[in-house]
Design a protein around this motif. Structure first.
Motif, PDB file in Angstrom:
ATOM      1  N   LYS A   3      53.200  28.885  46.897  1.00 46.53           N
ATOM      2  CA  LYS A   3      52.255  29.059  47.997  1.00 46.53           C
ATOM      3  C   LYS A   3      51.009  29.699  47.411  1.00 46.53           C
ATOM      4  CE  LYS A   3      51.745  30.984  52.571  1.00 46.53           C
ATOM      5  NZ  LYS A   3      52.320  31.809  53.620  1.00 46.53           N
ATOM      6  N   ARG A   4      49.867  29.099  47.644  1.00 47.25           N
ATOM      7  CA  ARG A   4      48.645  29.526  46.974  1.00 47.25           C
ATOM      8  C   ARG A   4      47.891  30.543  47.805  1.00 47.25           C
ATOM      9  NH1 ARG A   4      46.746  24.393  44.127  1.00 47.25           N
ATOM     10  NH2 ARG A   4      44.777  25.470  43.948  1.00 47.25           N
ATOM     11  N   GLU A   5      48.248  31.801  47.616  1.00 46.30           N
ATOM     12  CA  GLU A   5      47.557  32.900  48.268  1.00 46.30           C
ATOM     13  C   GLU A   5      46.657  33.573  47.251  1.00 46.30           C
ATOM     14  OE1 GLU A   5      50.454  35.499  49.953  1.00 46.30           O
ATOM     15  OE2 GLU A   5      51.274  33.952  51.255  1.00 46.30           O
ATOM     16  N   ILE A   6      45.595  34.185  47.719  1.00 45.90           N
ATOM     17  CA  ILE A   6      44.680  34.895  46.834  1.00 45.90           C
ATOM     18  C   ILE A   6      44.952  36.390  46.955  1.00 45.90           C
ATOM     19  CG2 ILE A   6      42.274  35.410  46.330  1.00 45.90           C
ATOM     20  CD1 ILE A   6      41.623  32.571  47.322  1.00 45.90           C
ATOM     21  N   GLU A   7      45.279  36.992  45.813  1.00 49.29           N
ATOM     22  CA  GLU A   7      45.584  38.421  45.746  1.00 49.29           C
ATOM     23  C   GLU A   7      44.329  39.163  45.291  1.00 49.29           C
ATOM     24  OE1 GLU A   7      48.523  41.332  43.128  1.00 49.29           O
ATOM     25  OE2 GLU A   7      48.480  39.204  42.717  1.00 49.29           O
ATOM     26  N   ARG A   8      43.996  40.233  45.978  1.00 44.04           N
ATOM     27  CA  ARG A   8      42.854  41.080  45.604  1.00 44.04           C
ATOM     28  C   ARG A   8      43.401  42.314  44.905  1.00 44.04           C
ATOM     29  NH1 ARG A   8      37.457  42.442  48.524  1.00 44.04           N
ATOM     30  NH2 ARG A   8      37.011  44.519  47.727  1.00 44.04           N
ATOM     31  N   VAL A   9      42.990  42.516  43.648  1.00 44.82           N
ATOM     32  CA  VAL A   9      43.466  43.649  42.859  1.00 44.82           C
ATOM     33  C   VAL A   9      42.273  44.558  42.574  1.00 44.82           C
ATOM     34  CG1 VAL A   9      44.588  44.365  40.722  1.00 44.82           C
ATOM     35  CG2 VAL A   9      45.253  42.205  41.815  1.00 44.82           C
ATOM     36  N   GLU A  22      44.401  33.799  42.149  1.00 45.68           N
ATOM     37  CA  GLU A  22      45.118  32.731  42.841  1.00 45.68           C
ATOM     38  C   GLU A  22      46.159  32.178  41.871  1.00 45.68           C
ATOM     39  OE1 GLU A  22      44.380  28.407  44.995  1.00 45.68           O
ATOM     40  OE2 GLU A  22      42.672  29.503  44.180  1.00 45.68           O
ATOM     41  N   ARG A  23      47.415  32.597  42.050  1.00 44.36           N
ATOM     42  CA  ARG A  23      48.495  32.151  41.162  1.00 44.36           C
ATOM     43  C   ARG A  23      48.842  30.700  41.505  1.00 44.36           C
ATOM     44  NH1 ARG A  23      50.489  36.681  38.508  1.00 44.36           N
ATOM     45  NH2 ARG A  23      49.689  38.602  39.418  1.00 44.36           N
ATOM     46  N   LEU A  24      48.810  29.838  40.496  1.00 46.11           N
ATOM     47  CA  LEU A  24      49.015  28.415  40.717  1.00 46.11           C
ATOM     48  C   LEU A  24      50.473  27.990  40.577  1.00 46.11           C
ATOM     49  CD1 LEU A  24      45.841  27.135  38.879  1.00 46.11           C
ATOM     50  CD2 LEU A  24      46.141  27.637  41.305  1.00 46.11           C
ATOM     51  N   LEU A  25      51.260  28.767  39.848  1.00 43.33           N
ATOM     52  CA  LEU A  25      52.691  28.506  39.701  1.00 43.33           C
ATOM     53  C   LEU A  25      53.464  29.785  39.980  1.00 43.33           C
ATOM     54  CD1 LEU A  25      52.658  26.440  36.372  1.00 43.33           C
ATOM     55  CD2 LEU A  25      52.793  25.556  38.717  1.00 43.33           C
ATOM     56  N   TYR A  37      49.973  31.845  35.394  1.00 43.70           N
ATOM     57  CA  TYR A  37      48.997  30.757  35.292  1.00 43.70           C
ATOM     58  C   TYR A  37      48.210  30.843  36.588  1.00 43.70           C
ATOM     59  CZ  TYR A  37      46.927  26.124  34.970  1.00 43.70           C
ATOM     60  OH  TYR A  37      46.039  25.080  34.915  1.00 43.70           O
ATOM     61  N   ALA A  38      46.917  31.205  36.486  1.00 41.77           N
ATOM     62  CA  ALA A  38      46.166  31.517  37.700  1.00 41.77           C
ATOM     63  C   ALA A  38      44.683  31.234  37.535  1.00 41.77           C
ATOM     64  CB  ALA A  38      46.351  32.990  38.059  1.00 41.77           C
ATOM     65  N   LYS A  39      44.024  31.045  38.680  1.00 43.15           N
ATOM     66  CA  LYS A  39      42.566  31.003  38.733  1.00 43.15           C
ATOM     67  C   LYS A  39      42.114  32.410  39.102  1.00 43.15           C
ATOM     68  CE  LYS A  39      39.788  29.227  42.079  1.00 43.15           C
ATOM     69  NZ  LYS A  39      39.236  28.192  42.962  1.00 43.15           N
ATOM     70  N   VAL A  40      41.214  32.957  38.292  1.00 35.75           N
ATOM     71  CA  VAL A  40      40.754  34.331  38.462  1.00 35.75           C
ATOM     72  C   VAL A  40      39.258  34.316  38.787  1.00 35.75           C
ATOM     73  CG1 VAL A  40      40.508  36.586  37.344  1.00 35.75           C
ATOM     74  CG2 VAL A  40      42.489  35.136  36.815  1.00 35.75           C
TER      75      VAL A  40
END
Length: 111
Positions: A3-9, A22-25, A37-40
């Motif tokens: 599930k492609r959720e965007i995490e704010r750190v 946004e974790r892709l896997l 594996y993520a889009k940052v």
């Protein structure tokens, strides 16, 4: 598929501002071979603080924006199409030095 959720750190690695990930896997799809594996995304003025990798390597592929990459204490500019590689035992950090979002793919492979 994850599930492609965007995490704010906030203050990732001691950096400034926040990072959007946004974790892709998911863990099952990574199959114990990779940690991420993520889009940052780094908004202007935000950064990932300098940190060292242990038992893993990390690669960034720059998609858009510009930044300053700290490659084991050597600073260099990055732009779309650039690839960075941080081997096990080395450190790195990234800062968005531009006026647009700095977006990159991040892959952490376990050794």
């Amino acid at each position: 598929m994850a599930k492609r959720e965007i995490e704010r750190v906030e203050s990732m690695g001691g950096g400034s501002g926040h990072v959007l990930i946004e974790r892709l896997l998911d863990e099952k799809e990574l199959n114990g071979k990779c940690r991420m594996y993520a889009k940052v995304t780094l908004e202007p003025g935000c950064s990932i603080g300098y940190h060292t990798h242990h038992g893993e390597s990390e690669t960034y592929y720059i998609l858009s924006g510009i930044g300053e990459y700290n490659d084991n204490s050597i600073l260099r500019s990055v732009e779309p199409g650039d690839v960075t590689f941080t081997p096990d035992g080395w450190g790195h950090g990234m800062e968005n030095t531009g006026t647009e979002y700095l977006v990159f793919m991040a892959l952490i492979i376990l050794d």
